[in-house]
Design a protein around this motif. Structure first.
Motif, mmCIF file in Angstrom:
data_model
loop_
_atom_site.group_PDB
_atom_site.id
_atom_site.type_symbol
_atom_site.label_atom_id
_atom_site.label_comp_id
_atom_site.label_asym_id
_atom_site.label_seq_id
_atom_site.Cartn_x
_atom_site.Cartn_y
_atom_site.Cartn_z
ATOM 1 N N CYS A 139 36.823 33.976 31.923
ATOM 2 C CA CYS A 139 35.846 34.294 32.968
ATOM 3 C C CYS A 139 35.603 35.799 33.020
ATOM 4 O O CYS A 139 36.554 36.574 33.111
ATOM 5 C CB CYS A 139 36.360 33.803 34.318
ATOM 6 S SG CYS A 139 35.372 34.365 35.705
ATOM 7 N N ARG A 180 34.488 37.483 35.368
ATOM 8 C CA ARG A 180 34.786 38.038 36.688
ATOM 9 C C ARG A 180 36.285 38.208 36.914
ATOM 10 O O ARG A 180 36.743 39.254 37.351
ATOM 11 C CB ARG A 180 34.196 37.144 37.783
ATOM 12 C CG ARG A 180 32.689 37.298 37.958
ATOM 13 C CD ARG A 180 32.190 36.406 39.092
ATOM 14 N NE ARG A 180 32.296 34.994 38.740
ATOM 15 C CZ ARG A 180 31.270 34.252 38.348
ATOM 16 N NH1 ARG A 180 30.065 34.764 38.288
ATOM 17 N NH2 ARG A 180 31.432 32.986 38.039
ATOM 18 N N CYS A 181 37.067 37.145 36.636
ATOM 19 C CA CYS A 181 38.490 37.195 36.977
ATOM 20 C C CYS A 181 39.397 37.153 35.751
ATOM 21 O O CYS A 181 40.607 37.344 35.866
ATOM 22 C CB CYS A 181 38.845 36.053 37.922
ATOM 23 S SG CYS A 181 38.800 34.435 37.135
ATOM 24 N N CYS A 215 37.733 31.086 40.333
ATOM 25 C CA CYS A 215 36.687 31.794 41.083
ATOM 26 C C CYS A 215 36.070 30.869 42.127
ATOM 27 O O CYS A 215 35.829 31.289 43.268
ATOM 28 C CB CYS A 215 35.596 32.322 40.149
ATOM 29 S SG CYS A 215 35.990 33.921 39.420
ATOM 30 N N CYS A 226 34.071 28.554 36.385
ATOM 31 C CA CYS A 226 35.419 29.116 36.516
ATOM 32 C C CYS A 226 36.095 28.498 37.730
ATOM 33 O O CYS A 226 35.645 28.698 38.861
ATOM 34 C CB CYS A 226 35.354 30.634 36.646
ATOM 35 S SG CYS A 226 36.969 31.342 36.982
HETATM 36 ZN ZN ZN Z 1 36.742 33.554 37.335
#
Ligand code: ZN
Length: 347
Positions: free
Chosen positions: A29, A31-32, A55, A52
């Motif tokens: 992911c 983002r994370c 998330c 995800c």
């Molecule tokens: Zn994520």
């Protein structure tokens, strides 16, 4: 470019290949960084969607979607994966926007944006990479490249000066302000004793002027202290005596190479060769704007330094560099020049 053929069949195959290069160890992911991701249905342009799970839980939603291009410089592009693959292949062949547009069957304006994005990504992730240093035997030299405010009459007005004079000999050392920005070249000579040694590694920087104060921090950051440092007699390099084994050839006296008693060859011929390669490359752009000069130079630097690799390896190194940036630099560039449409730089 032959290795691209299997991936140039359709957008899905192109997207799959690009994903493989971006996440060789499996999709994470953006983002994370989690690997707990579920593939979902594809987008219309062939890109894969993922959900995800961490998330989604964190945000209290059913889904937290991302695609193959989320968080990359391609994210906001309307160009399809297949077109991008082709454009990056042509970019690696050192083509200009006109030629890329013709070969990839896209608009020249689009091709111009593409090469600025690609060159900008390489500039940010490769050229500015602080850990890249030169050592052992390093040559330094400077050259001058004509580059003005191409297609931007307002820029000329803003500086309250006459348009750049062309084809005339200017007195003294040229500067960016005079329309001939100097370039500093630093090159680590290839180790001839080592068969597998990579090509001579080069670092090229576009400067405002050639003064010791401008050059000193660049040399200090890019050349490991203790290296042998070869230049001509030009006095801007005198400061290097302190940290390097500095040796000079006297071009003024007709000396271009010599062998010192300790067997060291003193010359700047490696750098001279790179200048002629760079000039050749920049000539393809038929006039170049100062706004983009450092980007084109960064592309040349990258391709030169990876010249010893197989074509496919260089392609994938370039892609990994491009995927390692989110394009902040490019957005900053675009913001700086918001009122100057990109097409203007290319007549
Ligand atoms: Zn994520």
């Amino acid at each position: 470019m032959k290795h691209l053929l299997p991936y140039l069949q359709d957008d899905q195959k192109a997207a799959d290949y690009l994903r493989q290069v971006r996440w060789p160890a499996g999709v994470t992911c953006p983002r994370c960084g989690s690997t707990v991701v579920d593939p979902r249905e594809r987008c219309d342009n062939g890109l894969q969607r993922f959900n995800c799970v961490p998330c989604a839980t964190r945000l209290g939603q059913q889904f937290a979607m991302f695609t193959d291009w989320t968080g990359s410089i391609f994210e906001e592009s309307k160009l399809h994966p297949l077109d991008w693959l082709l454009v990056i292949g042509l970019w690696q062949l050192k083509l200009n926007a006109t030629d890329i547009a013709a070969a990839a069957d896209i608009q020249e304006r689009t091709a111009q944006r593409c090469i600025n994005l690609l060159d900008g990504g390489i500039y940010e992730t490769y050229h500015l990479e602080p850990s890249r240093q030169l050592e052992h035997q390093v040559e330094a030299d400077e050259c001058y490249q004509s580059a003005g405010s191409k297609g931007l009459p307002r820029e000329v007005e803003r500086h309250d000066r006459a348009p750049r004079q062309r084809g005339l000999q200017l007195r003294g050392r040229a500067t960016a302000e005079m329309g001939r920005p100097p370039l500093l070249g630093l090159v680590q000579r290839r180790d001839k004793a080592d068969q597998d040694a990579p090509a001579a590694q080069v670092y090229l920087e576009v400067l405002e002027n050639v003064r010791s104060a401008t050059i000193k921090p660049i040399v200090a950051a890019k050349v490991k202290s203790g290296a042998q440092f070869f230049t001509d007699e030009y006095n801007i390099y005198h400061f290097t005596k302190a940290d390097y084994d500095h040796r000079t050839v006297n071009h003024g006296a007709g000396e271009y190479a010599r062998r010192d008693p300790d067997g060291t060859c003193v010359h700047c011929n490696t750098m001279e060769g790179i200048w002629s390669g760079l000039r050749n490359f920049l000539d393809h752009f038929r006039g170049i704007s100062q706004r983009f000069l450092h980007l084109r130079v960064a592309r040349y630097e990258f391709l030169h330094n990876h010249g010893h690799l197989h074509w496919r390896q260089t392609f994938e190194v370039a892609l990994r560099c491009l995927f390692s940036t989110t394009g902040d630099y490019w957005r900053w560039m675009a913001h700086q020049h918001r009122r100057m449409p990109l097409t203007l730089c290319y007549r």
